[in-house]
Design an enzyme around this catalytic site. Structure first.
Site, short mmCIF file in Angstrom:
data_model
loop_
_atom_site.label_atom_id
_atom_site.label_comp_id
_atom_site.label_asym_id
_atom_site.label_seq_id
_atom_site.Cartn_x
_atom_site.Cartn_y
_atom_site.Cartn_z
N ASP A 197 0.92 -1.08 -0.06
CA ASP A 197 0.02 0.31 -0.06
C ASP A 197 0.96 1.19 -0.08
O ASP A 197 2.10 1.12 0.27
CB ASP A 197 -0.94 -0.07 1.06
CG ASP A 197 -2.29 0.70 0.90
OD1 ASP A 197 -2.17 1.59 0.03
OD2 ASP A 197 -3.34 0.54 1.80
N GLU A 219 -9.90 7.49 3.80
CA GLU A 219 -9.03 7.16 4.53
C GLU A 219 -8.81 8.06 6.13
O GLU A 219 -8.60 9.15 5.75
CB GLU A 219 -7.61 7.02 4.23
CG GLU A 219 -7.54 5.97 3.17
CD GLU A 219 -6.20 6.11 2.42
OE1 GLU A 219 -5.38 5.48 2.91
OE2 GLU A 219 -6.15 6.70 1.43
#
Ligand code: BGC
Ligand code: BGC
Length: 852
Positions: free
Chosen positions: A336, A536
């Site tokens: 990620d 996020e």
């Protein structure tokens, strides 16, 4: 704004950082290190917990091709394949030179740095990168094309004019796997149309604490539903495995994320600490992976979170022994976004540990150049075994071969690109509209107020009534999705527009009035309200109380008192505590984040009386809806405690009910209260604020109980007392509490102050500055947003708790523009210093408060 934009210190060159493993460190560390940690590697596999999956991506022809190509690659080319860079930091010329394996466009990245670029500009962009990769000098044939990735997590939603489907939280309520497959297929067509090869979807997180800001990316708290959907979505995106349509034109590579335990973090903290048993990890959080792999998923994205003290990107046991071993996954693992930088001993510029643990391709958006050089050196020195490199590259080439990228023409010449017209096509929008209808969950319908008669006078009110941006939420046009207007959604419809059209078609009328005022008394009012877009970590919350200015609550009460039938339509990325709103409305509809096709709401809400309704409510909760503002407690076996509406609940037009009033006390324990202005308390940043450490190396998000800045200039350790910050005195180190940009300019006038409760353990060895960071460096540039607090800290008696208060007016007086503050707390020094910070908050300043 990403961490890049927040980054207060320019990124310097890579520096060797030797960090002592978090687990061996210090008393202050909180429980995750105390939990029984499984060895990160070499452990014996608990076979009974993990299913063996009968599948393999390998076929003799592909393997021969891959072996031959691999044999021809230089070490440099191999390392290049293992790195993915972001278009914001990599030019086509760089790609030609470094021959990287993949390129992505992250949440905030777009052609010409303009997220409102045309679809044609996207196609031009992917075409240029594709051709650059092929025109690099290769010693072998064929040259290796890149795969271009994007977050098409609810449609290809970064592209203007795309069809935007409901976010996963709403799709879960539809309980319809066949629909999910069609959504996957339509999304793939819109992705492929722009020459994009790969979507970072589906998210198969099983969100267990919906305070997590990414809960809307999760289909359900139930592993079974997630597993079913994971397979359906992968099949839709890639085409059915072992069929001729598999990765045929108009399809796209899927990637399942985030492996593993992203939905199980303590307190629902993004990127946080998952401290659960291996049995729960396997049975709850891994459910989607086995199903997706069986359906042909070829890419798995590793997660930011840790499991029992070990960050997933460093977790050899789970990435290699379990995923690639036991589950037999022979595709590749992608990292990620710079997630490897959070591993002890790593920076975003170098991280042998992640590669050794099993990450095959590192997402190194802005750090790719140094990472490339350092990884090359680490292989040459033997720190990373060559066999690991060959394994990683073989996996990447296998996936590329199976996806057909070696035989595909450049984006502009692909048959699927001729279909930019398919972007937002009527056929795709019809699927999205169907998904909206099926995702709506009816929680209350007293007196059968719904459906509304289209011949009646309908008032449509509330902040969300005419806001496609609120309907879409995050990961839309840009990362957080919080700057969008209706103009950004050509072809889309707001909920109001849908209701107006439905009423008009029957000869009735609907009037829009955001604040609910009206000239002519309506028969019924639909009040649309809910959460503002987030993505996020900026979406994390301390508790589930729906926090707004209560404007719509008053509106519902007022309308009802005037005898108007009231329908509440709630837009949210998760179930929230809204009992007062439910009580105040006659009908209450959970509409989640429905996307660009607002008409789907009207399809169900507005229908002629008398005749059996054409569209009934079929949505049923895929998440338990909480009775208080604290999350429902879910047992591994499925039981839930604390739900007002259980998973599976949902009324329809055949249910005759009269709802009992719900309790209006949110019952928030002090530890999870989020007093207005609080930035840090109870040993952690107050969500949605985040803690970062930075030095000349880079800025790093603090997501475990111990995190050092890349050059170790400053280190944070979180404990029950607060955050202990230790500056080494080696170079300037900075600690910030950051979040979304806020306008504090009027607060400065209103006598607000930054208040910090702290205890000095080692007095400052050099000047210490307490300041703020802003979007544009307007505050810092003027030199106004930092106050010298050296003397204050020097005067502190060791270990004595003290409170430092800095009126915001001090910053303003010094010339700082506080209209876009991203970090209201930024403490820095180049000298030595150690202190513990217990509370940070924006408070009302007392009249006699002075500037330090
Ligand atoms: C990027 C996102 C990424 C995020 C992580 C943003 O700047 O655009 O793609 O997920 O940073 O911090
Ligand atoms: C997110 C991923 C996303 C990636 C690229 C990360 O910050 O966690 O879900 O795919 O950025 O934008």
């Amino acid at each position: 704004m990403g961490s890049r934009a927040l980054s207060p210190i320019r990124h310097g060159a890579a520096v060797v950082g030797i960090v002592i493993a978090a687990l061996l460190h210090r008393d202050g560390a909180i429980a995750e290190s105390a939990a029984p940690a499984r060895p990160a590697s070499g452990a014996s596999v608990h076979a009974d917990l993990w299913p063996e999956i009968p599948h393999s991506l390998k076929n003799p022809e592909t393997e021969r091709f891959v072996d031959q190509l691999l044999g021809e690659l230089t070490l440099e080319e191999k390392i290049g394949q293992m790195i993915q860079a972001d278009i914001a930091s990599l030019s086509p010329e760089d790609l030609r030179r470094y021959r990287l394996g993949s390129v992505l466009a992250g949440g905030g990245s777009a052609p010409g740095d303009d997220v409102r670029s045309t679809p044609q500009a996207w196609l031009d962009l992917t075409d240029v990168y594709y051709r650059a990769a092929l025109s690099a000098s290769h010693l072998h044939a064929p040259p290796i094309p890149i795969v271009f990735g994007i977050d098409a997590v609810h449609g290809n939603a970064k592209l203007i004019g795309a069809t935007i489907f409901p976010h996963n939280v709403g799709l879960g309520a539809a309980h319809d796997a066949e629909l999910i497959m069609r959504i996957g297929r339509a999304t793939a067509e819109e992705v492929a149309a722009a020459g994009i090869d790969w979507t970072f979807a589906p998210t198969v997180a099983v969100a267990r604490d919906v305070r997590w800001g990414r809960s809307y990316e999760s289909y359900s708290e139930s592993p079974e539903l997630v597993a079913q959907y994971a397979a359906a979505m992968v099949t839709g995106l890639q085409g059915a495995r072992d069929s001729p349509e598999f990765m045929a034109p108009g399809h796209t590579l899927a990637s399942v994320k985030h492996f593993l335990g992203d939905g199980g973090t303590r307190g629902g903290r993004d990127q946080g600490v998952t401290a659960i048993s291996e049995a729960d990890l396997a049975s709850i959080h891994a459910a989607g992976y086995a199903a997706a792999i069986k359906a042909g998923a070829m890419i798995v994205m590793a997660s930011y979170n840790s499991w029992n003290g070990v960050k997933m990107h460093a977790n050899h046991y789970l990435l290699t022994d379990i995923l690639k071993g036991r589950l037999g996954f022979d595709g590749f693992v992608v990292g990620d976004w710079n997630a490897h930088e959070q591993i002890p001993g790593c920076t975003k510029y170098r991280c042998p540990a992640a590669i050794v643990a099993g990450v095959d391709m590192l997402m190194a958006p802005d750090s790719w150049r140094e990472l490339y050089k350092n990884t090359l050196a680490e292989v040459r020195s033997g720190e990373i075994p060559r066999s690991r490199i060959d394994d990683a590259v073989r996996r990447i080439l296998r996936v590329k071969a199976l996806a057909g990228v070696f035989t595909r023409p450049p984006p502009k010449d692909r048959p699927d690109a001729a279909g930019l017209a398919r972007l937002g096509s009527p056929a795709h929008r019809a699927i999205a509209r169907e998904a909206v209808r099926k995702s709506l969950v009816l929680l209350k319908n007293d007196g059968a107020v719904l459906p509304l008669d289209p011949h009646s006078r309908i008032l449509v009110a509330g902040e969300g009534a005419d806001s496609i941006a609120m309907q879409c939420g995050g990961w839309t046009v840009d990362w957080q999705g919080d700057h969008n207007t209706n103009g950004d959604f050509p072809g889309g419809t707001s909920i109001y527009e849908g209701i107006r059209a439905a009423a008009a078609a029957a000869g009735g009328s609907a009037v829009l009035s955001r604040d609910g005022r009206f000239a002519e008394k309506p028969d019924a009012a639909i009040v649309v309200f809910g959460e503002h877009p987030y993505a996020e970590f900026q979406g994390d919350r301390e508790n589930l109380q729906f926090a707004d200015d209560a404007h719509e609550l008053e509106l519902l009460r007022r309308l009802r008192a005037e005898g108007v039938a009231t329908v509440a339509v709630f837009l949210s990325g998760r179930p929230l505590w809204v009992n007062p709103y439910i009580n105040a409305a006659d009908a209450f509809v959970a509409a989640w984040l429905p996307g660009s096709e607002g008409e789907g709401v009207a399809d169900v809400l507005v229908q002629p009386r008398g005749a059996p309704p054409h569209h009934d409510f079929t949505g049923r909760l895929a998440f338990s809806w909480p009775m208080t503002a604290m999350p429902v407690v879910l047992e591994p076996a499925g039981q839930a405690t604390g739900a007002a509406f259980a998973r599976g609940f949902g009324l329809d037009y055949r249910s005759a009910t009269r709802a009992a009033a719900l309790p209006e006390d949110p019952r928030i324990p002090a530890e999870w209260a989020a007093p207005r202005g609080s930035l840090f308390q109870h040993g952690h940043p107050t969500a949605p604020w985040s803690l970062f450490v930075a030095d000349e190396g880079a800025e790093v998000h603090v997501t475990t109980s111990l995190q050092a800045s890349p050059h170790r200039a400053v280190e944070i350790s979180l404990g029950s007392e607060g955050a202990r910050a230790t500056w080494a005195g080696s170079e300037e180190g900075l600690v910030t509490l950051s979040g979304r940009a806020r306008d504090l300019s009027s607060s400065a006038g209103d006598h607000e102050a930054l208040s910090v409760r702290y205890r000095v353990e080692e007095r400052p060895g050099a000047a210490v500055m307490l300041g703020m960071r802003c979007v544009v460096d307007a505050c810092a540039a003027a030199g106004g947003a930092a106050r010298d607090v050296t003397r204050v800290l020097q005067a502190a008696r060791p270990n004595e708790w003290r409170t430092l208060t800095v009126p915001l007016a001090c910053y303003r007086a010094a010339g700082a523009d506080l209209s876009g503050v991203v970090a209201p707390f930024a403490l820095s020094t180049a000298g030595r210093l150690r202190l513990v910070v217990a509370d940070v908050a924006l408070v009302r300043a007392s009249a006699d408060a002075k500037c330090p």
